[in-house]
Design an enzyme around this catalytic site. Structure first.
Site, PDB file in Angstrom:
ATOM      1  N   SER A 136     -54.010   3.126 -31.838  1.00  0.00           N
ATOM      2  CA  SER A 136     -53.354   4.197 -31.093  1.00  0.00           C
ATOM      3  C   SER A 136     -53.739   5.521 -31.757  1.00  0.00           C
ATOM      4  O   SER A 136     -53.336   5.794 -32.893  1.00  0.00           O
ATOM      5  CB  SER A 136     -51.831   3.996 -31.108  1.00  0.00           C
ATOM      6  OG  SER A 136     -51.195   5.218 -30.834  1.00  0.00           O
ATOM      7  N   GLU A 176     -47.314 -10.887 -27.466  1.00  0.00           N
ATOM      8  CA  GLU A 176     -48.107  -9.646 -27.577  1.00  0.00           C
ATOM      9  C   GLU A 176     -48.942  -9.674 -28.837  1.00  0.00           C
ATOM     10  O   GLU A 176     -49.221  -8.639 -29.433  1.00  0.00           O
ATOM     11  CB  GLU A 176     -47.183  -8.422 -27.686  1.00  0.00           C
ATOM     12  CG  GLU A 176     -46.798  -7.855 -26.376  1.00  0.00           C
ATOM     13  CD  GLU A 176     -46.361  -6.396 -26.452  1.00  0.00           C
ATOM     14  OE1 GLU A 176     -46.153  -5.868 -27.556  1.00  0.00           O
ATOM     15  OE2 GLU A 176     -46.244  -5.803 -25.385  1.00  0.00           O
ATOM     16  N   GLY A 211     -53.541  -2.061 -38.322  1.00  0.00           N
ATOM     17  CA  GLY A 211     -52.448  -1.558 -37.482  1.00  0.00           C
ATOM     18  C   GLY A 211     -51.480  -0.753 -38.318  1.00  0.00           C
ATOM     19  O   GLY A 211     -50.312  -1.102 -38.461  1.00  0.00           O
ATOM     20  N   VAL A 248     -59.503  -2.287 -34.478  1.00  0.00           N
ATOM     21  CA  VAL A 248     -60.142  -2.916 -35.638  1.00  0.00           C
ATOM     22  C   VAL A 248     -61.351  -3.757 -35.220  1.00  0.00           C
ATOM     23  O   VAL A 248     -62.336  -3.852 -35.960  1.00  0.00           O
ATOM     24  CB  VAL A 248     -59.103  -3.698 -36.472  1.00  0.00           C
ATOM     25  CG1 VAL A 248     -58.812  -5.073 -35.891  1.00  0.00           C
ATOM     26  CG2 VAL A 248     -59.543  -3.799 -37.917  1.00  0.00           C
ATOM     27  N   GLU A 249     -61.301  -4.345 -34.019  1.00  0.00           N
ATOM     28  CA  GLU A 249     -62.443  -5.144 -33.544  1.00  0.00           C
ATOM     29  C   GLU A 249     -63.707  -4.286 -33.460  1.00  0.00           C
ATOM     30  O   GLU A 249     -64.812  -4.782 -33.693  1.00  0.00           O
ATOM     31  CB  GLU A 249     -62.158  -5.747 -32.167  1.00  0.00           C
ATOM     32  CG  GLU A 249     -61.179  -6.917 -32.172  1.00  0.00           C
ATOM     33  CD  GLU A 249     -59.710  -6.494 -32.161  1.00  0.00           C
ATOM     34  OE1 GLU A 249     -59.416  -5.302 -32.416  1.00  0.00           O
ATOM     35  OE2 GLU A 249     -58.864  -7.358 -31.915  1.00  0.00           O
ATOM     36  N   GLU A 252     -48.670  -5.965 -40.320  1.00  0.00           N
ATOM     37  CA  GLU A 252     -47.415  -6.373 -39.691  1.00  0.00           C
ATOM     38  C   GLU A 252     -47.764  -6.571 -38.229  1.00  0.00           C
ATOM     39  O   GLU A 252     -47.841  -5.615 -37.463  1.00  0.00           O
ATOM     40  CB  GLU A 252     -46.340  -5.314 -39.908  1.00  0.00           C
ATOM     41  CG  GLU A 252     -44.951  -5.850 -39.663  1.00  0.00           C
ATOM     42  CD  GLU A 252     -44.578  -5.865 -38.182  1.00  0.00           C
ATOM     43  OE1 GLU A 252     -45.033  -6.784 -37.447  1.00  0.00           O
ATOM     44  OE2 GLU A 252     -43.849  -4.953 -37.771  1.00  0.00           O
ATOM     45  N   ASP A 279     -35.843  -1.173 -39.669  1.00  0.00           N
ATOM     46  CA  ASP A 279     -35.597  -2.593 -39.898  1.00  0.00           C
ATOM     47  C   ASP A 279     -35.880  -2.854 -41.376  1.00  0.00           C
ATOM     48  O   ASP A 279     -37.018  -3.057 -41.797  1.00  0.00           O
ATOM     49  CB  ASP A 279     -36.529  -3.409 -38.988  1.00  0.00           C
ATOM     50  CG  ASP A 279     -36.341  -4.910 -39.146  1.00  0.00           C
ATOM     51  OD1 ASP A 279     -35.779  -5.339 -40.177  1.00  0.00           O
ATOM     52  OD2 ASP A 279     -36.759  -5.639 -38.240  1.00  0.00           O
ATOM     53  N   ARG A 312     -37.503  -6.221 -42.657  1.00  0.00           N
ATOM     54  CA  ARG A 312     -38.948  -6.193 -42.424  1.00  0.00           C
ATOM     55  C   ARG A 312     -39.658  -5.314 -43.441  1.00  0.00           C
ATOM     56  O   ARG A 312     -40.571  -5.737 -44.153  1.00  0.00           O
ATOM     57  CB  ARG A 312     -39.210  -5.630 -41.010  1.00  0.00           C
ATOM     58  CG  ARG A 312     -40.674  -5.489 -40.646  1.00  0.00           C
ATOM     59  CD  ARG A 312     -40.876  -4.500 -39.492  1.00  0.00           C
ATOM     60  NE  ARG A 312     -41.027  -3.149 -39.974  1.00  0.00           N
ATOM     61  CZ  ARG A 312     -42.167  -2.448 -39.974  1.00  0.00           C
ATOM     62  NH1 ARG A 312     -43.252  -2.978 -39.484  1.00  0.00           N
ATOM     63  NH2 ARG A 312     -42.212  -1.219 -40.452  1.00  0.00           N
ATOM     64  N   HIS A 362     -35.421  -6.630 -36.044  1.00  0.00           N
ATOM     65  CA  HIS A 362     -35.609  -6.207 -34.652  1.00  0.00           C
ATOM     66  C   HIS A 362     -36.230  -7.321 -33.803  1.00  0.00           C
ATOM     67  O   HIS A 362     -36.242  -7.230 -32.585  1.00  0.00           O
ATOM     68  CB  HIS A 362     -36.432  -4.912 -34.568  1.00  0.00           C
ATOM     69  CG  HIS A 362     -37.886  -5.082 -34.849  1.00  0.00           C
ATOM     70  ND1 HIS A 362     -38.383  -5.288 -36.121  1.00  0.00           N
ATOM     71  CD2 HIS A 362     -38.954  -5.106 -34.028  1.00  0.00           C
ATOM     72  CE1 HIS A 362     -39.693  -5.417 -36.059  1.00  0.00           C
ATOM     73  NE2 HIS A 362     -40.067  -5.306 -34.806  1.00  0.00           N
TER      74      HIS A 362
HETATM   75  C1  LIG Z   1     -46.098  -3.665 -35.344  1.00  0.00           C
HETATM   76  S1  LIG Z   1     -46.915  -2.121 -35.578  1.00  0.00           S
HETATM   77  C2  LIG Z   1     -46.880  -1.925 -37.325  1.00  0.00           C
HETATM   78  C3  LIG Z   1     -47.048  -0.508 -37.811  1.00  0.00           C
HETATM   79  C4  LIG Z   1     -46.973  -0.293 -39.307  1.00  0.00           C
HETATM   80  N1  LIG Z   1     -47.959  -1.106 -40.024  1.00  0.00           N
HETATM   81  C5  LIG Z   1     -45.602  -0.591 -39.845  1.00  0.00           C
HETATM   82  O1  LIG Z   1     -45.456  -1.593 -40.563  1.00  0.00           O
HETATM   83  O2  LIG Z   1     -44.661   0.156 -39.548  1.00  0.00           O
HETATM   84  C6  LIG Z   1     -48.551  -2.576 -35.186  1.00  0.00           C
HETATM   85  C7  LIG Z   1     -49.545  -1.453 -35.084  1.00  0.00           C
HETATM   86  O3  LIG Z   1     -50.816  -2.038 -34.950  1.00  0.00           O
HETATM   87  C8  LIG Z   1     -51.607  -1.302 -34.039  1.00  0.00           C
HETATM   88  N2  LIG Z   1     -52.615  -2.242 -33.523  1.00  0.00           N
HETATM   89  C9  LIG Z   1     -52.418  -3.340 -32.764  1.00  0.00           C
HETATM   90  N3  LIG Z   1     -53.569  -3.979 -32.510  1.00  0.00           N
HETATM   91  C10 LIG Z   1     -54.547  -3.270 -33.134  1.00  0.00           C
HETATM   92  C11 LIG Z   1     -55.964  -3.411 -33.223  1.00  0.00           C
HETATM   93  N4  LIG Z   1     -56.597  -4.424 -32.637  1.00  0.00           N
HETATM   94  N5  LIG Z   1     -56.650  -2.479 -33.925  1.00  0.00           N
HETATM   95  C12 LIG Z   1     -56.011  -1.443 -34.516  1.00  0.00           C
HETATM   96  N6  LIG Z   1     -54.673  -1.263 -34.448  1.00  0.00           N
HETATM   97  C13 LIG Z   1     -53.940  -2.155 -33.778  1.00  0.00           C
HETATM   98  C14 LIG Z   1     -50.598  -0.767 -33.026  1.00  0.00           C
HETATM   99  O4  LIG Z   1     -51.088   0.404 -32.381  1.00  0.00           O
HETATM  100  C15 LIG Z   1     -49.369  -0.512 -33.910  1.00  0.00           C
HETATM  101  O5  LIG Z   1     -49.318   0.820 -34.374  1.00  0.00           O
END
Ligand SMILES: C[S@@+](CC[C@H](N)C(=O)[O-])C[C@H]1O[C@@H](n2cnc3c(N)ncnc32)[C@H](O)[C@@H]1O
Length: 344
Positions: free
Chosen positions: A72, A134, A48, A103-104, A125, A21, A24, A281
């Site tokens: 993840s 979500e 993330g 992160v929490e 992001e 994308d 983005r 997307h």
């Molecule tokens: C929308 S993706 C973005 C990935 C990357 N930053 C990019 O721009 O391609 C969000 C990512 O945040 C991670 N994520 C979501 N909530 C999170 C949290 N509370 N702590 C750590 N990672 C988190 C997900 O596992 C996912 O890989």
């Protein structure tokens, strides 16, 4: 829910979709690589980090330290390998450290990684369908409140939601009206009923947007809190002159996240997801009305859109209550509906 959520980010398909994308990914690249007055020498937290793409953009933009965090495990391991493949890892003398974890959980530690207590920039992001589906925005807020130094930068720094009137073709369900000369309206009616429960995520052709958009929410990501993500916003939409007399079948929602001149002084940019720009997307979200309406001159569709956390974790209830108003106290076609967007 959490297992399914982080599990979905451990597959490469979803990361490929995000990376492919360009609207983005380019917006983030410009913010991080073309704003040296913000990024050069700065400490950046990437909440993330996924494949590590934004962490590596920050490194290419001259950041002094970058910490990328992902909940993840699987994708965090690949972020680490990607960073190493580019010679940017801390162990290689580069600026980037990847941390596998939610992160929490890190917020309970004194430091993100040894030597990094506060950061100058938080990038993430986090956006979902209809902006907040979500949503991981509360996680970003937690990281901001714990690690961002006073006056530090958020990238993006705003999120603006827009709502507009949608025409008959906005839902795409007309496909079923006539298929190879056959009437398949039973399928259309069935899908329309489903859509009235949940909304439709789809690209809306520009010609099916019948009004100018109204801003229904403008979040300042430096100061917003979780409570600001539940809201009631009034709107009043009129059919544009060139769409006069066309039936309104839906409300169409999209968002934009500016990386404004507040922090991106060298090159401010934005990430638009509206029907008038290259599709992302996220495309748009279409909320089918219970009853289509046609607005006469001087009439508006007035109402309130509300966002609230649904019962299920990470799910969203979007309520729309509206009526046609003649501007002089007269009202007709009052209707209301709740659209539940949930993970399963
Ligand atoms: C929308 S993706 C973005 C990935 C990357 N930053 C990019 O721009 O391609 C969000 C990512 O945040 C991670 N994520 C979501 N909530 C999170 C949290 N509370 N702590 C750590 N990672 C988190 C997900 O596992 C996912 O890989």
């Amino acid at each position: 829910v959490e297992k399914a959520y982080f599990g979905s980010y451990s597959t490469f398909g979803i990361h490929r979709e995000m990376l492919a994308d360009r609207v983005r990914t380019e917006a983030y690249r410009v913010a991080l690589e073309e704003n040296p007055s913000l990024i050069r020498g700065a400490t950046v937290l990437d909440v993330g980090c996924g494949t590590g793409v934004l962490s590596m953009f920050a490194a290419r933009g001259g950041a002094g330290r970058v910490v990328g965090v992902d909940g993840s495990k699987e994708i965090a391991a690949f972020a680490q390998r990607n960073v190493e493949a580019n010679g940017l890892a801390a162990a290689q003398g580069g600026p980037v450290s990847i941390v596998s974890g939610v992160v929490e959980d890190l917020c309970r530690q004194d430091e993100l990684v040894p030597g990094v207590g506060q950061v100058d920039v938080v990038v993430s992001e986090w956006m979902g369908y209809a902006l907040l589906f979500e949503t991981m925005l509360p996680s970003v807020f937690a990281a901001r409140d714990r690690f961002l130094r006073p006056g530090g930068a958020m990238l993006p720094d705003r999120a603006v939601m827009y709502l507009a009137l949608g025409g008959e073709g906005s839902s795409g369900l007309g496909f079923w009206d006539r298929v190879y000369g056959l009437d398949m309206r039973p399928v259309r009616d069935h899908l329309a009923e489903d859509a009235r429960k949940a909304g439709i995520v789809k690209e809306v052709p520009g010609g099916e947007v019948l009004s100018d958009p109204a801003v229904v929410r403008d979040l300042d990501l430096c100061t917003a809190t979780r409570a600001d993500l539940s809201f009631n916003s009034p709107f009043a939409l009129r059919t544009r002159g060139d769409c006069a007399g066309r039936e309104v079948h839906s409300l169409v929602l999209w968002f934009e996240t500016p990386f404004s001149e507040r922090f991106c002084k060298d090159r401010p940019t934005t990430l638009p997801t509206g029907p008038d720009t290259t599709a992302t997307h996220w495309v748009q979200t279409v909320f089918l009305l219970r009853q289509p309406v046609t607005l006469a001159e001087g009439e508006a569709l007035e109402g309130v859109i509300s966002y609230a956390d649904a019962k299920e974790h990470r799910a969203l209830d979007i309520g729309i209550t509206c009526h046609v108003s003649d501007g002089q106290g007269g009202q007709r076609c009052a209707q209301s509906n709740v659209y539940n967007m949930s993970v399963v």
